[in-house]
Design an enzyme around this catalytic site. Structure first.
Site, PDB file in Angstrom:
ATOM      1  N   HIS A 112      -3.590   1.281   0.534  1.00 21.20           N
ATOM      2  CA  HIS A 112      -2.399   1.018  -0.274  1.00 21.20           C
ATOM      3  C   HIS A 112      -1.635  -0.230   0.161  1.00 21.20           C
ATOM      4  CE1 HIS A 112       1.616   2.229  -2.076  1.00 21.20           C
ATOM      5  NE2 HIS A 112       0.792   2.455  -3.078  1.00 21.20           N
ATOM      6  N   ARG A 152      -8.809  -2.435  -3.785  1.00 27.06           N
ATOM      7  CA  ARG A 152      -9.213  -1.030  -3.796  1.00 27.06           C
ATOM      8  C   ARG A 152      -9.553  -0.524  -5.201  1.00 27.06           C
ATOM      9  NH1 ARG A 152      -5.820   3.264  -5.592  1.00 27.06           N
ATOM     10  NH2 ARG A 152      -4.101   2.284  -4.505  1.00 27.06           N
ATOM     11  N   HIS A 183      10.428  -1.392  -7.518  1.00 26.15           N
ATOM     12  CA  HIS A 183       9.254  -0.911  -6.800  1.00 26.15           C
ATOM     13  C   HIS A 183       9.239  -1.395  -5.352  1.00 26.15           C
ATOM     14  CE1 HIS A 183       4.747  -0.748  -6.059  1.00 26.15           C
ATOM     15  NE2 HIS A 183       4.976   0.459  -6.546  1.00 26.15           N
ATOM     16  N   ARG A 200       6.643   6.811 -12.704  1.00 25.84           N
ATOM     17  CA  ARG A 200       5.873   7.692 -13.586  1.00 25.84           C
ATOM     18  C   ARG A 200       5.393   8.965 -12.889  1.00 25.84           C
ATOM     19  NH1 ARG A 200       1.681   4.375 -16.146  1.00 25.84           N
ATOM     20  NH2 ARG A 200       3.164   3.989 -17.817  1.00 25.84           N
ATOM     21  N   ASN A 216      -7.568  12.025 -11.437  1.00 23.97           N
ATOM     22  CA  ASN A 216      -7.447  10.622 -11.836  1.00 23.97           C
ATOM     23  C   ASN A 216      -7.774  10.438 -13.312  1.00 23.97           C
ATOM     24  OD1 ASN A 216      -6.730   9.787  -9.275  1.00 23.97           O
ATOM     25  ND2 ASN A 216      -8.738   8.944  -8.761  1.00 23.97           N
ATOM     26  N   ARG A 228       9.111   6.755  -4.776  1.00 23.92           N
ATOM     27  CA  ARG A 228       8.527   8.103  -4.764  1.00 23.92           C
ATOM     28  C   ARG A 228       8.813   8.718  -3.401  1.00 23.92           C
ATOM     29  NH1 ARG A 228       5.116   8.234  -9.241  1.00 23.92           N
ATOM     30  NH2 ARG A 228       4.015   6.298  -9.731  1.00 23.92           N
ATOM     31  N   TYR A 288      -1.879   7.704   2.984  1.00 25.19           N
ATOM     32  CA  TYR A 288      -1.897   6.364   2.389  1.00 25.19           C
ATOM     33  C   TYR A 288      -1.853   5.348   3.530  1.00 25.19           C
ATOM     34  CZ  TYR A 288      -0.663   7.779  -2.445  1.00 25.19           C
ATOM     35  OH  TYR A 288      -0.653   8.309  -3.707  1.00 25.19           O
TER      36      TYR A 288
END
Length: 683
Positions: free
Chosen positions: A588, A560, A431, A401, A44, A371, A464
């Site tokens: 998520h 979160r 998205h 990204r 991270n 993704r 997730y």
């Protein structure tokens, strides 16, 4: 609203990463899971430096003097971020050295130095170096004919100073990259049930004299650089978006240096040489009291024979509602169905596409992909559908990204199969998560829709937490068709029945819903807001929540990650509580609840409360209409708000404290465990 009412975004993110680090330090978690949390903390931080710190550094270099919402100038941000990041790195390595490494040794898993090996094991390491490592190495000496090399982003290296026979006061600099193509940890044969590992760089360091034969080595140090990976992409001027992104990916590898991690015992002469060559100041130097780049701790997770050091595996539930019908379409036509991953299996989503691909009644499949996994069965099903003659349209977001290269490969695979592929929209990231199947049935055209808070990724769906909705509601179907027409035709969506789409309607919809609660409470009606998101950054949303709080609306937020809102400030946000849950699974899902004087409304979304999501992305907010599902989502929020094991509560100063049981007799709740237990019982 004054600057004092906003928490700095970057500091809030660092506090989130600190909560991840706390899980690495928590002895209640299994040991190998703790190692994984430590590795995630390190990973991270890499991304944080490559993107966020790089962006702020660019502002500093450009002389940008505008303050952020918390009132900090870019120069002030850099200083505060550096201080906190250094603290977190120190805590991470303290956890590794004094807790994780020692605990591994107690389990007979030993990360050893080469010098600690017995003669037979040292011989094994020497042979491994000779036959496997040495042929891959490229030692580089810097002198008048060989300039300082261009170092690869995030590569681990060994720096050396060598004696200069011609100018003793000016030692020669040399460097060798630790090959990333080889395993970072090498298992050494051991007896008595022991497992012994040695880091690759240790094996190389022991034999540097043979690599630089003829030179006297004065000092050495491990080091690693992090580069600016914040892609600059001129979409408006790009004739070919695919080519422009490929060019930007090449630039990412060689961006300016943002951070230098280096062995804490480094010789000052060597450090000065590196900082000069890399053009960085002391603030960007991180002296590391242990192995550089703890991402390698992920490797221990797969070591066989240590299941007791991991979480008990769960078997995701395949909902019985699907098993009761021959075809998945029959189940969806009868009722709306939700999946709560990872507690529910992702398999129904794959089955939905696979059955559609093979079904002669299916005319078209349309889907957005942001993704996807490295070997995505879903992409293969879409390709198969096109090869079967279906009309398949897929929007593959190339600007996701760090997944750009992966998505380019999938886009090419889909095009080859005959799919119509859209490479995202100029100036906007797509998205939203939506999947539409158009089917010819006895009573005419029927549309089946799947909407989700998370990506169509079978791998991340295992860790997730996300919520997906299957529906055959004709209004949802009509909206889905309009949305895909907008994506392929580059026009604003027509009037929609049930969906709110960013950047066109979603911000306005959320603000209207919040303000309605404010109006209700002023009129003496019941009012409350509960929202579960990954990030809360958007200034207008925060200020509107403050207004609601001041009016008396009870607001509970589960955020979160980043939260720039300050809860509990008298007369401003004293009706707002903010919680964060960091546990086994990455929270998520995005859920928005409004009491509305008892006429409860609940929405799911792909969007967080950030300016980028609301103004610069294609996002979807969709309502939950089915009363049973709505109640299920309300229960989900309630369980999250009552977590006493993995929840932390945010204070006005930006710090988080663990939520504890109200008394010793109260039941301790781990919301993630309880979700799985409840879903399993329903089967």
């Amino acid at each position: 609203m004054g600057e004092k009412m906003f928490i700095n975004r970057e500091l809030s993110w660092l506090e989130f990463n600190h909560r991840v680090l706390e899980e690495a330090c928590d002895k209640q978690n299994p040991l190998l899971e703790r190692l994984k949390f430590a590795a995630i903390t390190a990973s991270n931080l890499d991304e944080f430096f490559m993107i966020r710190v790089a962006s702020i550094r660019d502002k500093v270099l450009a002389g940008f003097l505008k303050k952020d919402p918390s009132g900090l100038l870019p120069t002030e941000e850099m200083e505060i971020i550096s201080h906190r990041a250094h603290q977190i790195m120190q805590q991470l390595y303290h956890c590794y050295t004094h807790a994780l490494k020692r605990s591994l040794k107690k389990e007979k898993i030993h990360l050893a130095n080469v010098k600690e090996l017995d003669p037979e094991q040292q011989n094994y390491a020497a042979q491994y170096f000779e036959h496997t490592v040495y042929p891959v190495l490229t030692p580089m000496l810097v002198d008048s004919s060989r300039p300082f090399p261009l170092l690869l982003n995030k590569s681990l290296n060994i720096a050396l100073l060598l004696a200069n026979p011609h100018e003793p006061q000016k030692p020669l600099f040399a460097t060798v990259q630790v090959p990333s193509v080889l395993k970072r940890i090498i298992e050494i044969p051991a007896s008595h049930g022991q497992k012994i590992f040695v880091l690759l760089e240790e094996i190389i360091k022991e034999r540097l004299s043979s690599i630089f034969s003829g030179h006297k080595i004065l000092t050495t140090a491990y080091y690693r650089i992090t580069r600016n990976a914040d892609l600059s992409l001129d979409e408006e001027g790009a004739e070919d978006l695919l080519a422009a992104i490929k060019q930007s990916l090449r630039q990412r590898k060689w961006g300016s240096v943002i951070r230098l991690e280096i062995e804490s015992s480094v010789d000052q002469r060597l450090l000065e040489r590196l900082t000069a060559e890399l053009e960085i100041d002391n603030m960007a130097v991180y002296k590391i009291p242990g192995p550089i780049d703890l991402n390698f701790l992920h490797c221990f997770y797969t070591v066989e024979g240590y299941d007791h050091l991991r979480y008990m595996p769960i078997d995701p539930v395949y909902p019985a509602v699907f098993s009761a019908h021959k075809e998945i379409f029959d189940a969806i036509r009868i009722q709306d169905i939700t999946l709560h991953h990872p507690y529910h299996s992702f398999q129904p989503v794959l089955d939905f596409v696979r059955q559609a691909a093979a079904d002669p009644q299916v005319l078209a499949i349309k889907q957005t992909l942001y993704r996807v996994s490295g070997s995505s069965p879903l992409v293969e099903a879409l390709a198969q559908a096109a090869e079967n003659g279906k009309q398949v349209t897929v929007l593959v977001e190339l600007k996701a990204r760090f997944d750009e290269e992966n998505n380019i490969q999938w886009a090419k695979r889909l095009e080859t199969a005959g799919c119509h592929v859209i490479y995202g929209l100029t100036g906007l990231k797509t998205h939203c998560k939506i999947l539409l199947v158009v089917r010819m049935e006895d009573d005419g055209i029927q549309r089946y829709v799947h909407l989700s808070t998370g990506n169509y990724n079978d791998a991340t769906a295992r860790y997730y937490t996300d919520i997906g909705l299957f529906t055959a509601n004709p209004y949802f179907g009509a909206d889905a068709s309009n949305l895909f027409n907008m994506l392929s035709g580059l026009s604003e969506p027509a009037e929609l029945y049930r969906l709110s789409v960013a950047p066109y309607h979603l911000r306005k919809k959320l603000l209207t819903l919040i303000r309605r609660e404010t109006t209700n409470v002023k009129q003496g009606k019941k009012a409350a807001i509960i929202a579960k998101v990954n990030s809360l950054v958007d200034r207008e949303i925060i200020e509107t929540l403050y207004d609601a709080s001041k009016a008396g609306v009870t607001i509970k937020l589960i955020v979160r990650g980043i939260c720039c809102l300050k809860p509990g400030v008298p007369n401003i946000s004293d009706n707002i509580q903010v919680y964060s849950i960091v546990g086994r699974y990455l929270e998520h899902s995005r859920i928005y609840y409004f009491l509305n004087d008892g006429n409860e409304e609940l929405f799911l979304s792909s969007a967080d409360l950030m300016e980028r999501n609301l103004d610069r992305r294609i996002e979807i907010l969709f309502p939950v209409d089915d009363p049973a599902i709505k109640q299920e989502m309300i229960t989900t929020l309630s369980i999250s708000l009552n977590d006493t094991q993995k929840a932390r509560k945010l204070a006005p100063d930006g710090q988080y404290t663990r939520v504890r049981k109200k008394n010793k007799h109260a039941v301790s709740i781990n919301s993630q465990d309880l979700f799985y237990e409840n879903i399993r019982k329903k089967q």
